[in-house]
Motif scaffolding. Structure first.
Motif, short mmCIF file in Angstrom:
data_model
loop_
_atom_site.label_atom_id
_atom_site.label_comp_id
_atom_site.label_asym_id
_atom_site.label_seq_id
_atom_site.Cartn_x
_atom_site.Cartn_y
_atom_site.Cartn_z
N MET B 1 67.58 46.14 0.17
CA MET B 1 68.16 44.81 1.60
C MET B 1 68.36 45.71 2.74
O MET B 1 69.67 45.87 1.72
CB MET B 1 69.02 43.67 0.63
CG MET B 1 68.60 42.44 1.73
SD MET B 1 70.12 41.60 0.79
CE MET B 1 69.32 40.74 -0.96
N ILE B 3 71.54 45.86 6.00
CA ILE B 3 72.41 44.77 6.22
C ILE B 3 72.36 43.85 7.19
O ILE B 3 73.06 42.96 7.09
CB ILE B 3 73.37 45.79 6.51
CG1 ILE B 3 74.67 46.41 5.81
CG2 ILE B 3 74.32 45.67 7.74
CD1 ILE B 3 76.29 46.81 5.78
N ALA B 6 70.51 40.90 5.58
CA ALA B 6 71.31 40.35 4.23
C ALA B 6 71.39 39.02 3.53
O ALA B 6 71.22 37.83 3.40
CB ALA B 6 72.22 41.18 3.64
N PRO B 7 73.23 39.02 5.13
CA PRO B 7 73.40 37.55 5.23
C PRO B 7 72.38 36.67 6.05
O PRO B 7 72.74 35.47 4.69
CB PRO B 7 74.66 37.46 6.62
CG PRO B 7 73.60 38.17 7.19
CD PRO B 7 73.01 39.41 6.37
N TYR B 8 71.47 36.72 5.91
CA TYR B 8 70.49 34.87 6.27
C TYR B 8 69.69 35.13 5.01
O TYR B 8 69.55 34.00 4.98
CB TYR B 8 69.64 35.79 7.53
CG TYR B 8 69.56 35.78 8.72
CD1 TYR B 8 70.30 35.35 9.35
CD2 TYR B 8 70.47 37.15 9.48
CE1 TYR B 8 70.69 34.78 10.61
CE2 TYR B 8 70.70 37.00 10.99
CZ TYR B 8 71.12 36.21 11.10
OH TYR B 8 71.42 35.98 12.60
N LEU B 9 69.16 35.68 4.09
CA LEU B 9 68.90 36.16 2.55
C LEU B 9 69.21 35.56 2.29
O LEU B 9 69.67 34.67 1.20
CB LEU B 9 68.34 37.63 2.36
CG LEU B 9 67.06 37.68 3.27
CD1 LEU B 9 66.66 39.20 3.17
CD2 LEU B 9 65.51 36.20 3.13
N PHE B 10 70.90 35.88 2.37
CA PHE B 10 71.76 34.88 1.01
C PHE B 10 72.06 33.73 0.69
O PHE B 10 72.03 32.35 0.97
CB PHE B 10 73.30 36.11 1.13
CG PHE B 10 73.58 37.09 0.24
CD1 PHE B 10 73.35 36.73 -1.06
CD2 PHE B 10 73.76 38.33 0.57
CE1 PHE B 10 73.47 37.83 -1.75
CE2 PHE B 10 74.11 39.43 0.33
CZ PHE B 10 73.99 39.43 -1.42
N VAL B 11 72.17 33.74 2.55
CA VAL B 11 72.45 31.80 3.44
C VAL B 11 70.60 31.28 2.60
O VAL B 11 71.34 28.94 2.89
CB VAL B 11 73.02 31.13 4.42
CG1 VAL B 11 74.11 32.04 4.43
CG2 VAL B 11 72.22 32.13 5.34
N PRO B 13 68.35 29.94 0.51
CA PRO B 13 67.94 28.69 -0.44
C PRO B 13 68.33 27.95 0.04
O PRO B 13 68.02 26.03 0.03
CB PRO B 13 68.34 29.42 -2.03
CG PRO B 13 68.59 31.04 -1.50
CD PRO B 13 68.88 31.09 0.04
N ASN B 14 70.13 28.08 -0.22
CA ASN B 14 70.95 26.78 0.34
C ASN B 14 71.19 26.34 1.46
O ASN B 14 70.06 24.87 1.23
CB ASN B 14 72.46 27.21 0.53
CG ASN B 14 73.55 26.29 -0.56
OD1 ASN B 14 73.63 25.89 -1.46
ND2 ASN B 14 73.99 25.37 0.51
N MET B 15 70.62 26.63 2.65
CA MET B 15 70.21 26.19 3.64
C MET B 15 69.13 25.61 4.25
O MET B 15 68.86 24.72 4.50
CB MET B 15 70.81 27.37 5.19
CG MET B 15 71.76 27.46 4.86
SD MET B 15 73.16 26.65 5.53
CE MET B 15 74.30 27.29 4.68
N ILE B 17 67.14 23.95 1.53
CA ILE B 17 67.69 22.25 0.89
C ILE B 17 68.53 21.24 1.68
O ILE B 17 67.66 20.97 1.60
CB ILE B 17 68.45 23.14 -0.10
CG1 ILE B 17 67.64 23.66 -1.16
CG2 ILE B 17 68.13 21.10 -1.48
CD1 ILE B 17 67.96 23.62 -3.61
N PHE B 18 69.46 22.09 3.01
CA PHE B 18 70.14 20.89 3.00
C PHE B 18 69.26 20.17 4.50
O PHE B 18 69.07 19.19 4.78
CB PHE B 18 70.98 22.00 3.76
CG PHE B 18 72.67 21.71 3.19
CD1 PHE B 18 72.92 20.67 2.17
CD2 PHE B 18 73.38 22.92 3.77
CE1 PHE B 18 73.61 21.30 1.39
CE2 PHE B 18 74.83 22.78 2.54
CZ PHE B 18 74.85 22.30 1.77
#
Lengths: 282, 281
Positions: B1, B3, B6-11, B13-15, B17-18
């Motif tokens: 992954m 750098i 990375a942040p886009y992949l981290f957020v 799943p949650n985003m 569903i939102f």
């Protein structure tokens, strides 16, 4: 209550203190009496429940109502659905909320502030005010009458993201830097370094998530339309007052629904109160 | 992954569903409110027809009136009682921890079960309430009494939560303020009125906003407590929306229009509260 020598301040009981105790004891009774009354009555027979005036104590404490409710009706199925949904949704909440919180707390990227604002904004849009359109989406995705429909949509809790992000902001960035220098990938750094450090807020979120999902009603009510998909609260609401299920069974199963939260409460009470006090409300 | 990604992949799943289950439906709700459907599959364009129909419907106004009555009583009583209770729970008394725990207990119970148990306690024939009072009070048979019972059970359920929030606010107040007021000879009441209350403002605002949102969305415990009765006296807006959307005769568009109105009301009231607080601060 007979000795007044509490630690710290030794004062004789004044009128004000007696008044305070009186109010607190009265309030405690108002809280406890209905719960105790329901537990006691859940052992009564139908005839005992119908008596005028009602008998204070049941004739026997045999768990007949509990065993019969499970044997003659499908309460075992509803209980199982409730457990599956609660456990799976809580696990999903912990995973995706922690990931999102990490992304928002420890990276600088385009659109970060917007995403955080959107997350906070969704607190303002409760299910109750978008009921029909959420149901439409769930129906289009084939989630009606499926336990997945009870697990996935509520899992992305904004409160959880907020709570975890606040905590992660307090963790030193050097930890992440060091891990990267050691050659660990981004995800490995997150899983090995950050997640273990987040045990306290994760515990709080896990407790709350279990309580939320276990008690959910409006969403399961519209998603679980077939009886074999009912969760316990939906079953209790649907059978209450319909004379399909005798009221002594309904009471017994209501008590069953209280058991997990009361156990969680007794064991983890400190975490819960700290969680509410510390959700950054100041 | 890498750098940057990375942040886009981290957020993600949650985003996702939102987006699918909150943001898109919130926008789509307005669209649905301009159509009508009696089965949820075929939609006919209605423009502002649903809104006109709501404004001319006696049932809608009855639900709106019941919601306003419930929510205003709930907010005022919750906030006042939460401040009083928090002061008691903050006082140096024996068994303080036990009292705090007991007060908080109802917050954890399933609202469906809470409504069910209280409904049975307020049963006119042989409920615990009339038995203890030795009276024959038509608790859930008389519309006004039923509304009073619903407000009481609402308080019973939520008070511990709001009291705990106020308690956290109380504990955040610097004790030096009180010490200074004591030296100036302020009485206990004056200290509460001129030191504690002003410093509690941000916390009470949070409680007012949260209890208002909860009050306008009350549904689950009322469903098992009164079922919205007698004769619709305790049918609040969320139940009105639910019945139009999921119980025959199904009126999808009408329910969606009700949702839009409820959302705008909540949003407007929250904004008013925040602005009003800014003006005073």
């Amino acid at each position: 209550m007979t000795t007044w020598s509490s630690t710290g301040d030794r004062r004789p009981p004044s009128i004000a203190r007696i008044a305070m105790y009186t109010v607190l004891i009265a309030l405690s009774l108002i809280v406890l009496v209905p719960i105790v009354w329901a537990v006691l009555s859940s052992f009564k027979t139908q005839a005992e429940l119908a008596a005028r005036p009602p008998t204070p104590l049941p004739g026997s404490f045999a768990p007949t109502n509990y065993t019969e409710a499970l044997r003659t009706f499908d309460f075992g199925v509803y209980l199982r659905n409730s457990v599956i949904v609660t456990v799976a949704a809580t696990a999903l909440t912990l995973v995706i909320n922690t990931m999102a919180a990490y992304g928002l707390a420890k990276y600088n990227f385009r659109g970060r502030n917007l995403l955080f604002l959107v997350t906070l904004g969704t607190i303002m849009i409760p299910l109750q005010v978008i009921l029909i359109s959420v149901y439409e989406v769930a129906a289009d995705l084939g989630l009606v009458n499926s336990l997945w429909g009870l697990i996935i949509p509520p899992a992305a809790t904004p409160t959880g993201v907020f709570l975890l992000r606040q905590y992660m902001l307090g963790l030193p960035d050097e930890l992440i830097e060091a891990s990267r220098i050691d050659g660990a990938g981004e995800f490995r750094t997150f899983a090995r370094i950050i997640v273990p450090l987040c045990a306290p807020p994760l515990a709080v979120l896990a407790i709350f998530s279990v309580i939320w999902r276990w008690n959910d009603f409006l969403w399961p009510l519209i998603i679980s339309q077939d009886q074999d998909r009912y969760t316990l609260p939906v079953a209790l609401a649907q059978f209450d007052g319909q004379l399909v299920v005798p009221f002594n069974y309904i009471l017994a199963m209501s008590v069953v629904s209280m058991i997990p939260v009361i156990v969680i409460f007794l064991v983890l009470q400190r975490h819960i109160t700290r969680g509410i006090a510390g959700t950054g409300l100041r | 992954m890498n750098i940057t990604l990375a942040p886009y992949l981290f957020v993600l799943p949650n985003m996702l569903i939102f987006g699918i289950f909150t943001i898109w439906p919130a926008i789509n709700n307005v669209t649905i409110s301009m159509y009508d459907s009696t089965n949820g599959r075929t939609f006919t364009y209605a423009g502002t027809g649903n809104y006109t129909e709501l404004v001319n419907s006696a049932d809608f106004w009855a639900a709106a009136r019941a919601t306003v009555i419930f929510a205003s009583c709930f907010v005022v009583l919750c906030t006042a009682a939460a401040v009083g209770l928090a002061l008691l729970l903050d006082a140096r008394l024996r068994g303080r921890g036990v009292f705090r725990a007991i007060v908080f207990l109802p917050v954890l119970l399933s609202p469906v079960v809470v409504g069910l148990i209280w409904g049975w306690i307020f049963d006119r024939r042989n409920g615990l309430a009339n038995t203890l009072l030795g009276a024959d009070i038509p608790w859930l048979v008389d519309g006004r009494l039923a509304m009073a019972v619903v407000i009481f059970v609402g308080l019973w359920t939520h008070l511990g939560f709001y009291a705990l929030i106020i308690l956290a606010g109380l504990q955040g107040i610097d004790p030096n303020h009180h010490a200074a007021a004591m030296i100036d000879g302020a009485s206990a009441w004056q200290r509460f009125r001129y030191v504690t209350l002003p410093l509690l403002r941000p916390t009470t605002l949070v409680v007012i906003i949260l209890s208002m949102i909860a009050g306008f969305q009350a549904f689950d415990f009322i469903w098992t407590l009164t079922g919205g009765g007698p004769v619709g006296a305790t049918t609040l807006m969320v139940q009105y929306i639910y019945q139009n959307a999921f119980q025959s005769p199904i009126r999808y568009g009408l329910a969606a229009a009700g949702s839009v109105i409820l959302f705008c009301t909540l949003f407007g009231l929250t904004l008013l509260n925040v602005l009003n607080d800014r003006r005073h601060a």
